[in-house]
Design a protein around this motif. Structure first.
Motif, PDB file in Angstrom:
ATOM      1  N   ILE A  59      -1.697   6.215   3.574  1.00 56.17           N
ATOM      2  CA  ILE A  59      -1.318   4.975   4.255  1.00 56.17           C
ATOM      3  C   ILE A  59      -0.202   4.288   3.476  1.00 56.17           C
ATOM      4  O   ILE A  59      -0.284   4.160   2.244  1.00 56.17           O
ATOM      5  N   ASN A  60       0.823   3.870   4.177  1.00 55.93           N
ATOM      6  CA  ASN A  60       1.885   3.061   3.580  1.00 55.93           C
ATOM      7  C   ASN A  60       2.013   1.779   4.390  1.00 55.93           C
ATOM      8  O   ASN A  60       2.086   1.829   5.615  1.00 55.93           O
ATOM      9  N   LEU A  61       1.999   0.654   3.687  1.00 55.59           N
ATOM     10  CA  LEU A  61       2.091  -0.613   4.400  1.00 55.59           C
ATOM     11  C   LEU A  61       2.559  -1.695   3.447  1.00 55.59           C
ATOM     12  O   LEU A  61       2.142  -1.751   2.293  1.00 55.59           O
ATOM     13  N   GLU A  62       3.445  -2.537   3.958  1.00 54.02           N
ATOM     14  CA  GLU A  62       3.979  -3.627   3.122  1.00 54.02           C
ATOM     15  C   GLU A  62       3.732  -4.925   3.886  1.00 54.02           C
ATOM     16  O   GLU A  62       4.144  -5.063   5.044  1.00 54.02           O
ATOM     17  N   ILE A  63       3.040  -5.853   3.255  1.00 51.87           N
ATOM     18  CA  ILE A  63       2.777  -7.136   3.919  1.00 51.87           C
ATOM     19  C   ILE A  63       3.381  -8.264   3.096  1.00 51.87           C
ATOM     20  O   ILE A  63       3.098  -8.389   1.902  1.00 51.87           O
ATOM     21  N   LYS A  64       4.202  -9.065   3.784  1.00 53.31           N
ATOM     22  CA  LYS A  64       4.862 -10.174   3.079  1.00 53.31           C
ATOM     23  C   LYS A  64       4.135 -11.485   3.404  1.00 53.31           C
ATOM     24  O   LYS A  64       3.412 -11.573   4.399  1.00 53.31           O
ATOM     25  N   PRO A  65       4.327 -12.497   2.556  1.00 50.25           N
ATOM     26  CA  PRO A  65       3.642 -13.774   2.801  1.00 50.25           C
ATOM     27  C   PRO A  65       3.920 -14.304   4.204  1.00 50.25           C
ATOM     28  O   PRO A  65       5.056 -14.248   4.678  1.00 50.25           O
ATOM     29  N   GLY A  66       2.857 -14.776   4.841  1.00 44.37           N
ATOM     30  CA  GLY A  66       2.997 -15.406   6.142  1.00 44.37           C
ATOM     31  C   GLY A  66       2.952 -14.446   7.320  1.00 44.37           C
ATOM     32  O   GLY A  66       2.872 -14.886   8.474  1.00 44.37           O
ATOM     33  N   GLU A  67       2.969 -13.148   7.059  1.00 42.60           N
ATOM     34  CA  GLU A  67       3.012 -12.193   8.167  1.00 42.60           C
ATOM     35  C   GLU A  67       1.630 -11.913   8.741  1.00 42.60           C
ATOM     36  O   GLU A  67       0.618 -11.970   8.044  1.00 42.60           O
ATOM     37  N   VAL A  68       1.632 -11.577  10.024  1.00 39.48           N
ATOM     38  CA  VAL A  68       0.412 -11.089  10.658  1.00 39.48           C
ATOM     39  C   VAL A  68       0.651  -9.657  11.121  1.00 39.48           C
ATOM     40  O   VAL A  68       1.587  -9.385  11.880  1.00 39.48           O
ATOM     41  N   ILE A  94       0.868  -1.180   0.000  1.00 38.93           N
ATOM     42  CA  ILE A  94       0.000   0.000   0.000  1.00 38.93           C
ATOM     43  C   ILE A  94       0.902   1.227   0.000  1.00 38.93           C
ATOM     44  O   ILE A  94       1.781   1.360   0.852  1.00 38.93           O
ATOM     45  N   ASN A  95       0.654   2.087  -0.969  1.00 36.19           N
ATOM     46  CA  ASN A  95       1.535   3.226  -1.152  1.00 36.19           C
ATOM     47  C   ASN A  95       0.753   4.539  -1.123  1.00 36.19           C
ATOM     48  O   ASN A  95      -0.066   4.786  -2.008  1.00 36.19           O
ATOM     49  N   ASN A  96       0.975   5.338  -0.078  1.00 40.17           N
ATOM     50  CA  ASN A  96       0.396   6.677   0.010  1.00 40.17           C
ATOM     51  C   ASN A  96      -1.104   6.706  -0.315  1.00 40.17           C
ATOM     52  O   ASN A  96      -1.578   7.515  -1.099  1.00 40.17           O
ATOM     53  N   LEU A  97      -1.849   5.783   0.299  1.00 42.22           N
ATOM     54  CA  LEU A  97      -3.271   5.626  -0.028  1.00 42.22           C
ATOM     55  C   LEU A  97      -4.138   6.698   0.638  1.00 42.22           C
ATOM     56  O   LEU A  97      -4.121   6.878   1.859  1.00 42.22           O
ATOM     57  N   HIS A  98      -4.856   7.415  -0.209  1.00 43.95           N
ATOM     58  CA  HIS A  98      -5.825   8.407   0.276  1.00 43.95           C
ATOM     59  C   HIS A  98      -7.211   7.967  -0.171  1.00 43.95           C
ATOM     60  O   HIS A  98      -7.396   7.579  -1.315  1.00 43.95           O
ATOM     61  N   ALA A  99      -8.184   8.066   0.731  1.00 48.09           N
ATOM     62  CA  ALA A  99      -9.553   7.736   0.334  1.00 48.09           C
ATOM     63  C   ALA A  99     -10.514   8.634   1.074  1.00 48.09           C
ATOM     64  O   ALA A  99     -10.249   9.083   2.190  1.00 48.09           O
ATOM     65  N   ARG A 100     -11.639   8.906   0.427  1.00 43.50           N
ATOM     66  CA  ARG A 100     -12.628   9.758   1.078  1.00 43.50           C
ATOM     67  C   ARG A 100     -14.032   9.236   0.822  1.00 43.50           C
ATOM     68  O   ARG A 100     -14.277   8.415  -0.062  1.00 43.50           O
ATOM     69  N   ILE A 101     -14.931   9.723   1.647  1.00 46.56           N
ATOM     70  CA  ILE A 101     -16.337   9.413   1.436  1.00 46.56           C
ATOM     71  C   ILE A 101     -17.094  10.725   1.578  1.00 46.56           C
ATOM     72  O   ILE A 101     -16.875  11.480   2.530  1.00 46.56           O
ATOM     73  N   GLU A 102     -17.911  10.996   0.589  1.00 46.13           N
ATOM     74  CA  GLU A 102     -18.699  12.241   0.595  1.00 46.13           C
ATOM     75  C   GLU A 102     -17.878  13.446   1.060  1.00 46.13           C
ATOM     76  O   GLU A 102     -18.209  14.076   2.070  1.00 46.13           O
ATOM     77  N   ILE A 151      -0.877   5.784   9.398  1.00 43.43           N
ATOM     78  CA  ILE A 151      -0.192   4.924  10.353  1.00 43.43           C
ATOM     79  C   ILE A 151       0.839   5.790  11.049  1.00 43.43           C
ATOM     80  O   ILE A 151       1.790   6.271  10.423  1.00 43.43           O
ATOM     81  N   VAL A 152       0.605   6.037  12.332  1.00 43.68           N
ATOM     82  CA  VAL A 152       1.456   7.004  13.028  1.00 43.68           C
ATOM     83  C   VAL A 152       2.529   6.317  13.865  1.00 43.68           C
ATOM     84  O   VAL A 152       3.442   6.977  14.366  1.00 43.68           O
ATOM     85  N   LYS A 153       2.371   5.028  14.045  1.00 43.88           N
ATOM     86  CA  LYS A 153       3.398   4.317  14.793  1.00 43.88           C
ATOM     87  C   LYS A 153       3.370   2.844  14.417  1.00 43.88           C
ATOM     88  O   LYS A 153       2.306   2.266  14.245  1.00 43.88           O
ATOM     89  N   SER A 154       4.530   2.254  14.246  1.00 42.78           N
ATOM     90  CA  SER A 154       4.604   0.826  13.970  1.00 42.78           C
ATOM     91  C   SER A 154       5.618   0.196  14.890  1.00 42.78           C
ATOM     92  O   SER A 154       6.592   0.844  15.283  1.00 42.78           O
ATOM     93  N   GLY A 155       5.396  -1.035  15.241  1.00 49.49           N
ATOM     94  CA  GLY A 155       6.349  -1.727  16.106  1.00 49.49           C
ATOM     95  C   GLY A 155       6.081  -3.207  16.068  1.00 49.49           C
ATOM     96  O   GLY A 155       5.380  -3.710  15.182  1.00 49.49           O
TER      97      GLY A 155
END
Ligand SMILES: Nc1ncnc2c1ncn2[C@@H]1O[C@H](COP(=O)(O)OP(=O)(O)OP(=O)(O)O)[C@@H](O)[C@H]1O
Ligand SMILES: [Mg+2]
Lengths: 254, 443
Positions: free
Chosen positions: A20-29, A4-12, A224-228
Motif C-alpha cells: 500500500i502506498n498513500l500520502e495524506i496531508k493535513p486537512g485532507e479527506v 504509507i510506503n509499500n506496506l505489506h501485512a499478513r495474519i496467520e 490501492i488499484v485506482k485513485s481519483g
C-alpha cells in the motif's frame, strides 16, 4: 502528515496488505472503497496498531515518527483515532469514565495537566450535542446493549472528545438510518478544521455526499488499484467494482 | 485404630491434642458442663478424623500437607498495640469495631457503639467461663464438628472470638466489624476464633469479619462462625481476607435461617497463601432469601478454595449465588458449590453462577457445581465459566490512548465490580476497592 510506503501485512500466513502506498496531508479527506475482504479494515487496524497483524514490509511515518514502532496507545496519543467497524462492548466501564481515563492518559503523554471535572464536563456537553448523543447513554457501560446506530454515534462522540489529528473511520455509516447518517456526517464535518485529516472507509456514495472527500481510492486484493477525486466514487456507485476487478485480474494473469 | 492414626499423625495434630488435655485439666469442676462435654466429643472426632488429605473428596484440590507439617504457637502473648494497628489502617471505620489479636479479644483497641438493649457483644472466652448458659443452646448446634475435622478442632479448642446477640425487633444501625489480626512477628502463630451471632426476630444487622497478618512467620487461622437468623430478620455478612503469603486460613461460616429471613453475604479474598472458605447456609423455613457473593483475586502462588452449601429444606425460598475470580500468575482457585433442594422444598428458586478470568497460562481454576434436587416443582440453574481477558476490548481501549496495563486493570476492575458493589458497609467496601487496586497493579 501520514506517509504509507509499500506496506505489506499478513495474519496467520495469509498476506492481506500487499504493497500500500498513500500520502495524506493535513486537512485532507481520503475515502477508501473496495469490495468485501479487500483489506480496508486491515489497513485501518494496522495503522491503529492491532497486534494480530504482522507487518512484513514497508513503512508508515506519522508526523515524522515511525508509526509502526509505537504501541497502539501511543499512536492514539500522537493523534490517531480509529472508529471501529464493530465497536467493542465493555461491561462495567461507563463511557464517561472510559473517556476521562483516555483523555487524561493522552494528555499525560503530551505533557499536559489532566482535565479537571468541570473542564471535562464542559467538553462532554459540547461534543454530545455535536452527535446528538443522550446523557443517559454515556452513563451506561460502554457500548453494552447499545443499538448498532448508537455504537457508531458513540464512536464519533469519542473521536470528538479525543480531538485526534487523523481520524480513521471504518464503515461508520453502516447500520445507520438516514437521520443518524446525517448526524454522524455532520459531526465529522464539524471536526474538519483544515488541519485534521480523515480516512473514510465506506461502501456507499451517500456518506460521501455529506463528507466530501478530496481523494477516493479503491482497495482490491491488498493494493490501492485506482485513485481519483470524488467523481470516482460516483462512477463506482454507478458501475460497481467489476470493471476495476477485471482490469486488475487481467493484469495479474498477464 | 487410634494408635495407627497417632503414628502417622502430624506434629501439629499431636500438639493440638496435647493442648486439649492441658486445657481440660484446668477446667476443675466445670468439665462436666454440657458445653465441655461437647468440646470433648469434638476433640475425639478430630482425633479420629485427622487432618484431611487430598484423597478426601472435599479436599481434592486443597492440600494441607504443608500446614500440618509445621508447628504453631496457640498461646503467644502479643504486644500488639495501637501503634501497630495504625500501620494496617482500615480507614473510616465506624460503629462497633472489635479487635482480636491472635484470636484473643482486645478490649483496649475495641469500641462498642450500639446500646446494650439492642446489641449484646460478649467475648466468647467470657461467655464460656462465666455465662455458658448463654451459648449452650447454640454453640456447636449448627456447625458440623462430627465429620469436618477443622470445625471439630475449633469446637474443641476455640478460646476466644465473640458472641453477638441482637434482640428481637431491633435495627442495629452501626455495623459490627470484627478484625482478626495474626501477629506473627515473633513466631508461627495459630488461632482458632469462634463466633456466635444470634439475630433476633425481625431485627437487622450488618457484620463484617476482616482478617490480616502482621509479621513474617507463618500463621494458621482456623475460624468458625455460626449465624442464627431468626424469623424475618435481615443479616448482611461480609468476610474480607488479606493475610500474608505464609498464612493458612481455614474458615467455616455456618448460617441457619428461619422463615422469612434474609441473609446477604460477600466473601472477598485478596491476599493469603492458602485460603479455604466454607459457607454453609441452611434455609429452614418458608419465604427465605439468601444471597451469596464471592470474589477472589489471587496472584503469586496463592491458593483460594471456596466451598458453599445452600440447603433448601422448606418451600417457597430463593437463593442466589455469584462467585467471581481473577486468577493471576501461578495461583490456583477452587469453587465447589452445592445446592440441596429437599423433598419438602417445593417452589424453590436456586441460582448459582461462578465466573472466572485467568490472566496467566500458569494459573488454574477448578469449579464444581453440585445440585441435588429431590423436589419436583423447582427452578434451579447453575453455570460456571473460566475465560481469558478480552483482547479485542483491550485493543479497543488502547486505541483510545489507554495503556495496555491500565486497560487490563480497568477490565478486571469492572469484572470485580459486580461483587464489590454488593458490600453495604462503606468502610469495608472502600477498603476492598483499595486492596483490589493494589493487587491489580501487578496484573
Ligand atoms: N483474524 C483474521 N484471521 C484470518 N483472516 C482474516 C482475519 N482478519 C481478516 N482476515 C481476512 O483478511 C481479508 C481482509 O479483511 P478486511 O476485514 O480487512 O476486509 P475489508 O475490506 O474491511 O472487508 P469489508 O468490506 O467486508 O469490511 C479477508 O479475506 C479476511 O477474511
Ligand atoms: Mg471492513
Amino acid at each position: 502528515m501520514l506517509t504509507i510506503n509499500n506496506l505489506h501485512a499478513r495474519i496467520e500466513e495469509k498476506e492481506i496488505l500487499r504493497g500500500i502506498n498513500l500520502e495524506i496531508k493535513p486537512g485532507e479527506v481520503h475515502a477508501i472503497m473496495g469490495p468485501n475482504g479487500s483489506g480496508k479494515s486491515t489497513l485501518a487496524s494496522v495503522l491503529a496498531g492491532r497486534e494480530d497483524y504482522e507487518v512484513t514490509e514497508g513503512s508508515v511515518t506519522f508526523n515524522g515518527k515511525d508509526l509502526l514502532d509505537l504501541a497502539p496507545e501511543k499512536r492514539a496519543a500522537e493523534g490517531i483515532f480509529l472508529a471501529f467497524q464493530y465497536p467493542v462492548e465493555i461491561p462495567g466501564v461507563t463511557t464517561i469514565n472510559f473517556l476521562k481515563t483516555a483523555i487524561n492518559e493522552i494528555r499525560k503523554y503530551n505533557g499536559q495537566e489532566p482535565l479537571d471535572a468541570a473542564q471535562f464536563l464542559k467538553r462532554m456537553r459540547e461534543k454530545a450535542k455535536l452527535v446528538k448523543i443522550d446523557d443517559a447513554l454515556l452513563k451506561r457501560s460502554l457500548n453494552e446493549g447499545f443499538s448498532g446506530g448508537e455504537k457508531k454515534r458513540n464512536e464519533i462522540f469519542q473521536m470528538a472528545m479525543l480531538e485526534p489529528t487523523l481520524g480513521l473511520l471504518d464503515e461508520t455509516d453502516s447500520g445507520l438510518d438516514i437521520d443518524a447518517l446525517r448526524i454522524v456526517a455532520e459531526g465529522v464535518n464539524q471536526l474538519r478544521d483544515g488541519k485534521r485529516s480523515f480516512v473514510v472507509v465506506t461502501h456507499y456514495q451517500r456518506l460521501l455526499d455529506y463528507i466530501v472527500p478530496d481523494f477516493v481510492h479503491v482497495l482490491y486484493k491488498g493494493r490501492i488499484v485506482k485513485s481519483g477525486t470524488k467523481e470516482l466514487a460516483l462512477e463506482l456507485e454507478e458501475k460497481g467494482y467489476d470493471w476495476i476487478k477485471n482490469e486488475v485480474d487481467a493484469l495479474e494473469i498477464a | 485404630m487410634s494408635s495407627i492414626e497417632n503414628k502417622d499423625a502430624s506434629s501439629l495434630k499431636a500438639e493440638l491434642i496435647a493442648d486439649f488435655h492441658l486445657s481440660q485439666a484446668k477446667l476443675n469442676g466445670k468439665a462436666a458442663l454440657p458445653i465441655h462435654q461437647l468440646r470433648g466429643e469434638a476433640m475425639q472426632n478430630f482425633d479420629k478424623l485427622g487432618f484431611p488429605t487430598i484423597r478426601h473428596e472435599e479436599w481434592k484440590y486443597s492440600n494441607v500437607s504443608n500446614l500440618v507439617k509445621q508447628t504453631f504457637d496457640f498461646h503467644t502473648k502479643t504486644e500488639f498495640n495501637q501503634a501497630d494497628l495504625d500501620k494496617i489502617p482500615l480507614p473510616h471505620l465506624t460503629g462497633n469495631v472489635l479487635y482480636f489479636i491472635n484470636g484473643v479479644y482486645n478490649a483496649e483497641l475495641s469500641q462498642i457503639a450500639t446500646p446494650e438493649n439492642k446489641l449484646k457483644v460478649i467475648p466468647f472466652s467470657e461467655a464460656l467461663a462465666q455465662q455458658p448458659e448463654l451459648i449452650e443452646g447454640y454453640f456447636g448446634k449448627y456447625a458440623n464438628y462430627e465429620t469436618d475435622a477443622f470445625t471439630a478442632l475449633n469446637t474443641a479448642l476455640a478460646k476466644d472470638g465473640v458472641v453477638v446477640q441482637v434482640a428481637d425487633n431491633k435495627i442495629v444501625e452501626e455495623p459490627i466489624i470484627l478484625r482478626f489480626i495474626s501477629d506473627v512477628r515473633l513466631a508461627n502463630v495459630g488461632s482458632q476464633p469462634r463466633n456466635l451471632i444470634i439475630v433476633g426476630k425481625n431485627s437487622q444487622v450488618k457484620i463484617a469479619e476482616a482478617y490480616r497478618t502482621v509479621g513474617d512467620n507463618a500463621a494458621f487461622v482456623n475460624t468458625v462462625t455460626e449465624i442464627i437468623v431468626d424469623e424475618s430478620a435481615m443479616v448482611d455478612y461480609y468476610k474480607v481476607q488479606s493475610e500474608s503469603d505464609k498464612s493458612y486460613h481455614i474458615g467455616t461460616t455456618q448460617v441457619y435461617q428461619k422463615g422469612r429471613s434474609y441473609f446477604y453475604s460477600a466473601t472477598v479474598t485478596l491476599n493469603g497463601g492458602f485460603v479455604r472458605n466454607n459457607l454453609n447456609v441452611v434455609l429452614d423455613g418458608e419465604y427465605i432469601e439468601s444471597h451469596l457473593f464471592g470474589l477472589y483475586v489471587p496472584n503469586g502462588k496463592q491458593h483460594v478454595d471456596n466451598h458453599t452449601v445452600v440447603d433448601h429444606r422448606k418451600p417457597n425460598c430463593e437463593s442466589h449465588e455469584l462467585y467471581k475470580g481473577i486468577l493471576m500468575d501461578k495461583s490456583t482457585g477452587v469453587f465447589n458449590g452445592k445446592i440441596f433442594v429437599r423433598e419438602d422444598a417445593q417452589k424453590t428458586n436456586a441460582y448459582q453462577n461462578c465466573r472466572n478470568v485467568v490472566t496467566s497460562d500458569e494459573a488454574t481454576m477448578n469449579t464444581k457445581p453440585q445440585l441435588e434436587i429431590w423436589a419436583d416443582d423447582v427452578k434451579c440453574s447453575h453455570g460456571t465459566t473460566t475465560g481469558q481477558l478480552n483482547d479485542e476490548a483491550i485493543f479497543y481501549m488502547q486505541s483510545r490512548g489507554i495503556p495496555k496495563k491500565e486497560a487490563i486493570r480497568l477490565q478486571l476492575l469492572a469484572f470485580a465490580q459486580d461483587v464489590v458493589t454488593q458490600i453495604k458497609i462503606d468502610s469495608i467496601r472502600e477498603y476492598i476497592e483499595e486492596l483490589i487496586l493494589e493487587k491489580l497493579e501487578g496484573a
